[in-house]
Write a protein that holds these residues in place. Structure first.
Motif, PDB file in Angstrom:
ATOM      1  N   LEU A  27       0.835  -1.198   0.000  1.00 36.34           N
ATOM      2  CA  LEU A  27       0.000   0.000   0.000  1.00 36.34           C
ATOM      3  C   LEU A  27       0.870   1.249   0.000  1.00 36.34           C
ATOM      4  CD1 LEU A  27      -2.822  -1.084   2.478  1.00 36.34           C
ATOM      5  CD2 LEU A  27      -3.139  -0.442   0.081  1.00 36.34           C
ATOM      6  N   GLY A  28       2.004   1.181   0.694  1.00 35.78           N
ATOM      7  CA  GLY A  28       2.927   2.306   0.703  1.00 35.78           C
ATOM      8  C   GLY A  28       3.553   2.533  -0.660  1.00 35.78           C
ATOM      9  N   GLN A  29       3.829   1.458  -1.374  1.00 33.67           N
ATOM     10  CA  GLN A  29       4.397   1.583  -2.710  1.00 33.67           C
ATOM     11  C   GLN A  29       3.408   2.213  -3.690  1.00 33.67           C
ATOM     12  OE1 GLN A  29       7.535   0.874  -3.783  1.00 33.67           O
ATOM     13  NE2 GLN A  29       8.114   0.376  -1.676  1.00 33.67           N
ATOM     14  N   ILE A  30       2.137   1.926  -3.517  1.00 31.28           N
ATOM     15  CA  ILE A  30       1.119   2.497  -4.408  1.00 31.28           C
ATOM     16  C   ILE A  30       0.917   3.973  -4.122  1.00 31.28           C
ATOM     17  CG2 ILE A  30      -1.324   2.391  -5.055  1.00 31.28           C
ATOM     18  CD1 ILE A  30      -1.198  -0.631  -4.419  1.00 31.28           C
ATOM     19  N   GLY A  31       0.927   4.335  -2.842  1.00 30.35           N
ATOM     20  CA  GLY A  31       0.793   5.743  -2.490  1.00 30.35           C
ATOM     21  C   GLY A  31      -0.438   6.006  -1.640  1.00 30.35           C
ATOM     22  N   PRO A  32      -0.598   7.250  -1.179  1.00 32.46           N
ATOM     23  CA  PRO A  32      -1.655   7.589  -0.223  1.00 32.46           C
ATOM     24  C   PRO A  32      -3.067   7.248  -0.695  1.00 32.46           C
ATOM     25  CG  PRO A  32      -0.063   9.365  -0.407  1.00 32.46           C
ATOM     26  CD  PRO A  32       0.256   8.393  -1.501  1.00 32.46           C
ATOM     27  N   ARG A  33      -3.802   6.646   0.215  1.00 35.63           N
ATOM     28  CA  ARG A  33      -5.244   6.425   0.132  1.00 35.63           C
ATOM     29  C   ARG A  33      -5.681   5.648  -1.105  1.00 35.63           C
ATOM     30  NH1 ARG A  33      -7.489   8.904   4.393  1.00 35.63           N
ATOM     31  NH2 ARG A  33      -8.461   6.864   4.438  1.00 35.63           N
ATOM     32  N   ALA A  34      -4.974   4.577  -1.391  1.00 32.10           N
ATOM     33  CA  ALA A  34      -5.460   3.630  -2.391  1.00 32.10           C
ATOM     34  C   ALA A  34      -6.604   2.827  -1.775  1.00 32.10           C
ATOM     35  CB  ALA A  34      -4.335   2.697  -2.833  1.00 32.10           C
TER      36      ALA A  34
END
Length: 424
Positions: free
Chosen positions: A169-176
């Motif tokens: 989730l951190g790799q995808i970015g904020p608020r996925a």
């Protein structure tokens, strides 16, 4: 020993498989005058059936290089955006020009689909991914077969799973947005709670659980009852085996995929027997559609992977025997997992009326366990007339379930966007 015997049986059958392949070519040769007779078709069908039930099924391809969006072809490219020895985070990047021609915006909510680590490859969710590609920027967890991971890479357990979900989730970015299908429900919910408690900026905007054993005490199925009736030591003694040569993970203790496959097939033995009888009939009759449908299903169903000993046994212990998350007793890295910390993450649960893996009630239990999720960010849905796989695949999923889930995600995306950035 069982794993080694299984491999020995496969190797021992190789001459017979080669013979079946030769017979198949002989009875389909245009130069064979008997190829189109009843004898020829029956001999061909027998050879084809034997080969199909004895061969090794490898990891299937995704086959999503082109998907249909609004009736238009849209090309996708698989991008590995992050990986560890245990999992790859795969993004299905959509071609911007194709999206424009299909009348879709190039930007879309990011969705992490967490595939189950329960015996089958992530490609089991091909239909799920294809649907979400219509309206989202899709990422998928592509879990590794434990027998392919060298022992020197160390262990992988339930708590590592939670950490990996958080990392991705951190790799995808904020608020996925995160969608957990079946098994991942408890660790994904735990990851969301840990991230919420720490006010992690990368905590999901919404979480959707589909056919997940959030509280396996409710509406127990055959699978749940087995986990309850057998003592923990039984699973350790009977379900765990050692990876043999020539696999890279030689020496690793695992729950073999073929053991789980045999267990599931024995639960529906008559159905699988009838399916292969019909397959034989379609082969004899030259019914290409019937043959293709059977092969598409079983090429996926019979492709299995191994789970590490520690992950499998901890899942049995924490999810199906102690019900640690549902009872509020789960700890992660020495800290309690507090589901009440989740207050600005949307919650959607989807169940199948006829689900014989995760009974009705097990997934929707998440709503009671997360009391601080606002009511306008919730969705509880039970799909009539479908079993476990119908929750995330097939016509009912595409026509009735997916539209509800994508509307839920869109609603939560708007809510997050409307909040002040300091609150997000």
């Amino acid at each position: 020993m069982l794993y080694a015997l299984h491999e020995l049986a496969y190797v021992s059958a190789q001459p017979w498989r080669l013979g079946a392949q030769a017979a198949r070519q002989f009875w389909t040769s245009p130069f064979n005058p008997l190829s189109q007779t009843a004898i020829g078709r029956t001999a061909y069908a027998s050879a084809e059936l034997f080969e199909s039930v004895t061969r090794r099924y490898g990891k299937p391809d995704w086959g999503l290089e082109v998907v249909t969006v609004n009736g238009k072809p849209v090309r996708t490219v698989q991008q590995v955006v992050w990986q560890s020895p245990w999992v790859k985070l795969v993004r299905f990047a959509r071609h911007v020009g194709d999206l424009k021609r299909a009348g879709k915006p190039s930007s879309a909510p990011s969705v992490l689909i967490v595939a189950p680590l329960s015996g089958h490859y992530a490609t089991l969710l091909r239909g799920t991914v294809e649907a979400f590609i219509q309206d989202h920027d899709v990422y998928v967890t592509d879990w590794e077969n434990a027998r392919q991971v060298p022992v020197l890479e160390g262990r992988f357990d339930f708590y590592d799973y939670v950490d990996y979900v958080r990392e991705m989730l951190g790799q995808i970015g904020p608020r996925a947005h995160v969608v957990a299908v079946c098994q991942p429900g408890p660790p994904v919910l735990a990851a969301a709670a840990v991230m919420a408690a720490e006010n992690d900026p990368n905590r999901p905007a919404s979480m959707t659980f589909m056919g997940s054993p959030i509280d396996a005490r409710l509406s127990p199925t055959v699978t749940n009852e087995l986990a309850e009736q057998k003592p923990f030591a039984w699973f350790s003694s009977n379900m765990i085996h050692t990876v043999p040569l020539p696999y890279p993970g030689v020496g690793r203790r695992v729950y073999p995929g073929f053991v789980q496959l045999y267990s599931f097939m024995s639960m529906n033995e008559e159905r699988h027997r009838d399916a292969h009888h019909e397959y034989f009939r379609h082969l004899v009759a030259g019914d290409g559609d019937g043959v293709e449908k059977h092969e598409q299903f079983y090429d996926e169903y019979l492709a299995v992977l191994d789970l590490t000993e520690e992950f499998y046994l901890q899942t049995i212990d924490l999810v199906f025997q102690k019900y640690a998350l549902a009872k509020g007793e789960l700890e992660h890295r020495g800290r309690p997992v507090d589901l009440s910390a989740i207050s600005d993450i949307g919650l959607c649960t989807v169940e199948g009326e006829k689900d014989d893996i995760s009974g009705v009630g097990q997934t929707q239990a998440a709503h009671g366990l997360c009391p601080n999720v606002p009511e306008d960010q919730r969705l509880l849905y039970v799909q009539p007339g479908v079993g476990h796989y119908g929750v995330f695949n097939g016509r009912r999923f595409r026509e009735e379930i997916y539209p509800r889930v994508t509307d839920f995600i869109a609603k939560n995306e708007q809510l997050v966007s409307a909040r002040p950035k300091t609150a997000a």
